[in-house]
Scaffold this motif. Structure first.
Motif, PDB file in Angstrom:
ATOM      1  N   UNK A   7      -4.678  86.750 -34.311  1.00  0.00           N
ATOM      2  CA  UNK A   7      -4.563  88.033 -33.594  1.00  0.00           C
ATOM      3  C   UNK A   7      -5.079  89.175 -34.477  1.00  0.00           C
ATOM      4  N   UNK A   8      -4.706  89.172 -35.768  1.00  0.00           N
ATOM      5  CA  UNK A   8      -5.175  90.213 -36.684  1.00  0.00           C
ATOM      6  C   UNK A   8      -6.691  90.122 -36.866  1.00  0.00           C
ATOM      7  N   UNK A   9      -7.229  88.911 -36.801  1.00  0.00           N
ATOM      8  CA  UNK A   9      -8.680  88.721 -36.889  1.00  0.00           C
ATOM      9  C   UNK A   9      -9.369  89.365 -35.695  1.00  0.00           C
ATOM     10  N   UNK A  10      -8.882  89.079 -34.501  1.00  0.00           N
ATOM     11  CA  UNK A  10      -9.511  89.631 -33.288  1.00  0.00           C
ATOM     12  C   UNK A  10      -9.375  91.160 -33.240  1.00  0.00           C
ATOM     13  N   UNK A  11      -8.211  91.703 -33.675  1.00  0.00           N
ATOM     14  CA  UNK A  11      -8.030  93.166 -33.721  1.00  0.00           C
ATOM     15  C   UNK A  11      -9.061  93.785 -34.677  1.00  0.00           C
ATOM     16  N   UNK A  12      -9.241  93.158 -35.844  1.00  0.00           N
ATOM     17  CA  UNK A  12     -10.210  93.667 -36.837  1.00  0.00           C
ATOM     18  C   UNK A  12     -11.628  93.621 -36.275  1.00  0.00           C
ATOM     19  N   UNK A  13     -11.940  92.519 -35.604  1.00  0.00           N
ATOM     20  CA  UNK A  13     -13.286  92.347 -35.052  1.00  0.00           C
ATOM     21  C   UNK A  13     -13.583  93.385 -33.973  1.00  0.00           C
ATOM     22  N   UNK A  14     -12.586  93.713 -33.155  1.00  0.00           N
ATOM     23  CA  UNK A  14     -12.795  94.726 -32.100  1.00  0.00           C
ATOM     24  C   UNK A  14     -13.114  96.084 -32.737  1.00  0.00           C
ATOM     25  N   UNK A  15     -12.375  96.448 -33.811  1.00  0.00           N
ATOM     26  CA  UNK A  15     -12.636  97.728 -34.488  1.00  0.00           C
ATOM     27  C   UNK A  15     -14.026  97.732 -35.124  1.00  0.00           C
ATOM     28  N   UNK A  16     -14.382  96.605 -35.758  1.00  0.00           N
ATOM     29  CA  UNK A  16     -15.703  96.509 -36.404  1.00  0.00           C
ATOM     30  C   UNK A  16     -16.819  96.633 -35.373  1.00  0.00           C
ATOM     31  N   UNK A  56     -16.169  99.757 -42.411  1.00  0.00           N
ATOM     32  CA  UNK A  56     -16.080  98.932 -43.626  1.00  0.00           C
ATOM     33  C   UNK A  56     -14.707  98.267 -43.788  1.00  0.00           C
ATOM     34  N   UNK A  57     -13.578  99.022 -43.611  1.00  0.00           N
ATOM     35  CA  UNK A  57     -12.273  98.331 -43.674  1.00  0.00           C
ATOM     36  C   UNK A  57     -12.150  97.234 -42.613  1.00  0.00           C
ATOM     37  N   UNK A  58     -12.688  97.496 -41.395  1.00  0.00           N
ATOM     38  CA  UNK A  58     -12.581  96.505 -40.311  1.00  0.00           C
ATOM     39  C   UNK A  58     -13.425  95.264 -40.616  1.00  0.00           C
ATOM     40  N   UNK A  59     -14.598  95.467 -41.240  1.00  0.00           N
ATOM     41  CA  UNK A  59     -15.427  94.307 -41.603  1.00  0.00           C
ATOM     42  C   UNK A  59     -14.708  93.446 -42.636  1.00  0.00           C
ATOM     43  N   UNK A  60     -14.103  94.123 -43.639  1.00  0.00           N
ATOM     44  CA  UNK A  60     -13.393  93.374 -44.694  1.00  0.00           C
ATOM     45  C   UNK A  60     -12.198  92.606 -44.124  1.00  0.00           C
ATOM     46  N   UNK A  61     -11.448  93.219 -43.204  1.00  0.00           N
ATOM     47  CA  UNK A  61     -10.295  92.484 -42.657  1.00  0.00           C
ATOM     48  C   UNK A  61     -10.746  91.418 -41.653  1.00  0.00           C
ATOM     49  N   UNK A  66     -10.640  86.051 -40.794  1.00  0.00           N
ATOM     50  CA  UNK A  66     -11.535  85.012 -40.276  1.00  0.00           C
ATOM     51  C   UNK A  66     -11.557  83.805 -41.200  1.00  0.00           C
ATOM     52  N   UNK A  67     -11.688  84.056 -42.507  1.00  0.00           N
ATOM     53  CA  UNK A  67     -11.704  82.949 -43.474  1.00  0.00           C
ATOM     54  C   UNK A  67     -10.337  82.263 -43.532  1.00  0.00           C
ATOM     55  N   UNK A  68      -9.292  83.040 -43.326  1.00  0.00           N
ATOM     56  CA  UNK A  68      -7.931  82.479 -43.316  1.00  0.00           C
ATOM     57  C   UNK A  68      -7.784  81.517 -42.141  1.00  0.00           C
ATOM     58  N   UNK A  69      -8.237  81.937 -40.931  1.00  0.00           N
ATOM     59  CA  UNK A  69      -8.161  81.027 -39.782  1.00  0.00           C
ATOM     60  C   UNK A  69      -9.073  79.823 -40.001  1.00  0.00           C
ATOM     61  N   UNK A  70     -10.235  80.066 -40.603  1.00  0.00           N
ATOM     62  CA  UNK A  70     -11.160  78.956 -40.909  1.00  0.00           C
ATOM     63  C   UNK A  70     -10.444  77.904 -41.753  1.00  0.00           C
ATOM     64  N   UNK A  91     -24.665  89.791 -39.001  1.00  0.00           N
ATOM     65  CA  UNK A  91     -23.960  91.014 -38.546  1.00  0.00           C
ATOM     66  C   UNK A  91     -23.540  91.858 -39.755  1.00  0.00           C
ATOM     67  N   UNK A  92     -23.099  91.187 -40.820  1.00  0.00           N
ATOM     68  CA  UNK A  92     -22.682  91.911 -42.035  1.00  0.00           C
ATOM     69  C   UNK A  92     -23.890  92.560 -42.702  1.00  0.00           C
TER      70      UNK A  92
END
Ligand code: HEM
Length: 140
Positions: A7-16, A56-61, A66-70, A91-92
């Motif tokens: 969920x935190x991954x998807x929230x971060x991705x939406x902001x990015x 930038x904060x959203x890309x980092x989170x 993302x790597x954590x879920x991976x 994208x990065x």
């Protein structure tokens, strides 16, 4: 725990993504504003804050969660994830170019025309479409 991390991954991705879709659009209009004008100075503040305070904060989170879920689902063993990871690296890189363009505008450069930013504005959209299909449909 896994669902919370995702969920935190998807929230971060939406902001990015919000920033990646909005910043080039700002530059479409900044490119035709007169250097030193009040409008151009306002665009500079908006671009700098969008990049530094949100994107930038959203890309980092996005990467962190993302790597954590991976890791949790060992996604590196799955074909869809290889394609997704490649597109997320692209994208990065696009994010990196946005930082260069923000710096150019901050120095009142007008070397890139409005057409260039209209074209650039489409890239994160296309990447996002393929990335979301890969991770939700998992076609291979
Ligand atoms: C920054 C590096 C990224 C990594 C390492 C990464 C990795 C992952 C992994 C491993 C999952 C879990 C998949 C599952 O549980 O089935 C996931 C979920 C997801 N990712 Fe990413 N991702 C990244 C960036 C992105 C980006 C840029 C987008 C969108 C443009 C995105 C959209 C999603 C979505 C929508 C989900 C939820 C999928 C679902 O629950 O079915 N991710 N990501």
């Amino acid at each position: 725990m896994y669902e919370w991390v995702k969920a935190l991954h998807v929230i971060s991705v939406i902001a990015w993504m919000a920033g990646l879709l909005y910043l080039p659009r700002l530059m479409v209009y900044h490119a035709v504003s007169a250097p030193g004008s009040e409008q151009s100075e306002t665009f500079k503040v908006m671009e700098r804050r969008l990049l530094k305070a949100i994107m930038t904060p959203a890309m980092l989170s996005s990467w962190l969660f993302g790597l954590w879920t991976m890791w949790e689902i060992q996604a590196w063993q799955q074909g869809w994830f290889h394609v997704k990871l490649l597109l997320v690296v692209v994208m990065s890189a696009f994010h990196g170019f946005c930082a260069v363009w923000v710096r150019e505008f901050a120095a009142d450069s007008r070397r890139r025309k409005q057409r260039f930013f209209r074209f650039m504005n489409e890239i994160p959209t296309l990447l996002m479409v393929v990335i979301v299909i890969m991770v939700v449909v998992k076609p291979f």
